[in-house]
Design a protein around this motif. Structure first.
Motif, short mmCIF file in Angstrom:
data_model
loop_
_atom_site.label_atom_id
_atom_site.label_comp_id
_atom_site.label_asym_id
_atom_site.label_seq_id
_atom_site.Cartn_x
_atom_site.Cartn_y
_atom_site.Cartn_z
N VAL A 78 -29.78 108.96 -31.53
CA VAL A 78 -30.33 108.85 -30.23
C VAL A 78 -30.71 110.00 -29.45
CG1 VAL A 78 -29.32 106.41 -30.11
CG2 VAL A 78 -28.29 108.44 -28.92
N SER A 79 -31.61 110.12 -28.75
CA SER A 79 -32.02 111.19 -27.80
C SER A 79 -32.64 110.96 -26.34
CB SER A 79 -32.89 112.24 -28.53
OG SER A 79 -34.14 111.40 -28.74
N TYR B 51 -40.73 108.26 -24.11
CA TYR B 51 -39.45 107.64 -24.47
C TYR B 51 -39.54 106.30 -25.04
CZ TYR B 51 -36.69 110.79 -21.70
OH TYR B 51 -36.14 112.40 -21.52
N ASP B 52 -39.03 105.94 -25.97
CA ASP B 52 -38.91 104.72 -26.88
C ASP B 52 -37.43 104.06 -26.62
OD1 ASP B 52 -39.65 102.50 -28.43
OD2 ASP B 52 -39.54 103.70 -30.38
N ALA B 53 -37.34 102.79 -26.58
CA ALA B 53 -35.83 102.34 -26.63
C ALA B 53 -35.95 100.96 -27.27
CB ALA B 53 -35.57 102.06 -25.08
N LYS B 118 -26.03 109.52 -23.64
CA LYS B 118 -26.70 110.39 -24.79
C LYS B 118 -26.03 110.43 -26.07
CE LYS B 118 -28.47 114.02 -21.69
NZ LYS B 118 -29.52 114.49 -22.14
N GLN B 119 -24.87 109.69 -26.13
CA GLN B 119 -24.29 109.41 -27.38
C GLN B 119 -24.55 107.96 -28.06
OE1 GLN B 119 -20.23 109.89 -26.29
NE2 GLN B 119 -20.13 111.97 -26.84
N VAL B 121 -26.52 105.12 -26.43
CA VAL B 121 -27.68 104.35 -26.14
C VAL B 121 -28.90 104.36 -26.96
CG1 VAL B 121 -28.94 103.32 -24.12
CG2 VAL B 121 -26.73 103.97 -23.95
N PRO B 122 -29.36 103.20 -27.50
CA PRO B 122 -30.61 103.64 -28.33
C PRO B 122 -31.81 103.86 -27.93
CG PRO B 122 -29.89 101.30 -28.24
CD PRO B 122 -28.97 102.01 -27.83
N ILE B 123 -32.25 105.00 -27.44
CA ILE B 123 -33.36 105.69 -26.64
C ILE B 123 -33.64 106.72 -27.36
CG2 ILE B 123 -34.27 106.30 -24.35
CD1 ILE B 123 -32.04 104.58 -23.09
N TRP B 124 -34.89 107.06 -27.58
CA TRP B 124 -35.31 108.30 -28.00
C TRP B 124 -36.77 108.90 -27.36
CZ3 TRP B 124 -34.69 103.65 -30.43
CH2 TRP B 124 -33.65 103.49 -31.15
N LYS B 125 -36.60 110.26 -27.48
CA LYS B 125 -37.59 111.08 -26.58
C LYS B 125 -38.45 111.63 -27.72
CE LYS B 125 -35.57 114.96 -25.03
NZ LYS B 125 -35.13 115.73 -24.15
N LYS B 126 -39.74 111.73 -27.47
CA LYS B 126 -40.71 112.63 -28.34
C LYS B 126 -41.21 113.53 -27.25
CE LYS B 126 -44.08 111.05 -30.86
NZ LYS B 126 -45.29 110.29 -31.18
N TRP B 136 -40.44 113.78 -32.46
CA TRP B 136 -39.25 112.76 -31.96
C TRP B 136 -38.03 113.96 -32.03
CZ3 TRP B 136 -39.70 108.68 -29.37
CH2 TRP B 136 -41.06 107.77 -29.44
N ILE B 137 -37.38 113.80 -31.01
CA ILE B 137 -36.15 114.71 -30.69
C ILE B 137 -35.23 113.98 -31.46
CG2 ILE B 137 -34.71 115.72 -29.23
CD1 ILE B 137 -37.48 116.95 -29.75
N GLU B 138 -34.20 114.37 -32.08
CA GLU B 138 -33.16 113.84 -32.64
C GLU B 138 -31.63 114.39 -32.16
OE1 GLU B 138 -33.07 112.94 -36.79
OE2 GLU B 138 -34.58 111.62 -36.48
N GLY B 139 -30.81 113.59 -31.42
CA GLY B 139 -29.53 113.94 -31.06
C GLY B 139 -28.77 114.31 -32.30
#
Lengths: 81, 147
Positions: A78-79, B51-53, B118-119, B121-126, B136-139
């Motif tokens: 997640v990010s 952002y996608d969630a 940030k650890q 929650v299922p959200i993603w940033k492009k 897409w950025i991956e944590g």
């Protein structure tokens, strides 16, 4: 059994859709689902180790058993924020 | 005591969107944190973010974070908003507001809450860069070990 499978972010781009209905044998596990998807899209097997998996919105391990009607999601690192 | 707020939303987040929602007469402090879209990543120019969630699960995981901070600190009320879709430079992507009778609890809880978000929650940033690239950025995958 029939399940709903969700894909997000980079995983959605790879699979080509955000949501699929899939039919699997009874007593199938998450690992079985990954194998099934990898048989259709070979690169999925490379991505799979980095993915978290949830069933009905709770994180699970790979040996978790699926049940008819489950909502399964593949969750890249997640990010948010 | 006010009701907690946990929401994924498409529209703009105002910096004061949660302040009144979390505040009660018994509170002595409100800590708010806003995450904002920056114009670069390590010097590479950013054009905008997407952002996608996994909406339902994201709201559920945000509520779990709220429950966690209430166990760890003396907290009155928690609000967490996260935006999805296209965000421009300077816009707020995430807003957290936490109220408490005394300042230390809300300060510490707010820091904890954004780190947990940030650890887990299922959200993603492009990131879409000014040079035309996007990704897409991956944590950190290990972060979810403590999900």
């Amino acid at each position: 059994m029939n399940i709903k499978v969700l894909f997000f972010a980079s995983c959605r781009d790879l699979i080509g859709t955000g949501e699929r209905e899939m039919t699997l044998p009874d007593s199938a596990t998450v690992t079985d689902l990954i194998s099934e998807l990898a048989s259709e899209q070979a690169r999925f097997i490379d991505m799979a180790p980095s993915l978290m998996v949830s069933i009905n919105q709770a994180y699970v391990e790979r040996d978790a058993k699926l049940q008819d009607g489950d909502e399964v999601a593949f969750i890249p690192p997640v990010s948010g924020g | 005591m006010a009701d907690d707020v946990y929401k994924i939303q498409d529209n703009e987040i105002k910096s004061d969107a949660l302040y009144n929602a979390v505040l009660a007469d018994s509170d002595g402090a409100v800590t708010t944190f806003a995450g904002v879209v920056r114009d670069n990543t390590k010097g590479r120019g950013t054009s905008y973010l997407v952002y996608d969630a996994y909406r339902d699960m994201a709201e559920k995981k945000m509520r779990e974070i709220g429950d966690e901070v209430k166990e760890k600190w003396e907290i009155d009320c928690v609000g967490i908003l996260h935006r999805v879709g296209r965000l421009e430079i300077g816009e707020i992507s995430v807003l957290i507001a936490i109220s408490s009778p005394h300042r230390k609890a809300s300060l510490e809880a707010c820091h904890y809450a954004i780190d947990r978000l940030k650890q887990t929650v299922p959200i993603w940033k492009k990131e879409v860069w000014t040079d035309g690239g996007e990704a897409w950025i991956e944590g950190d995958p290990s972060a979810l070990a403590s999900r």
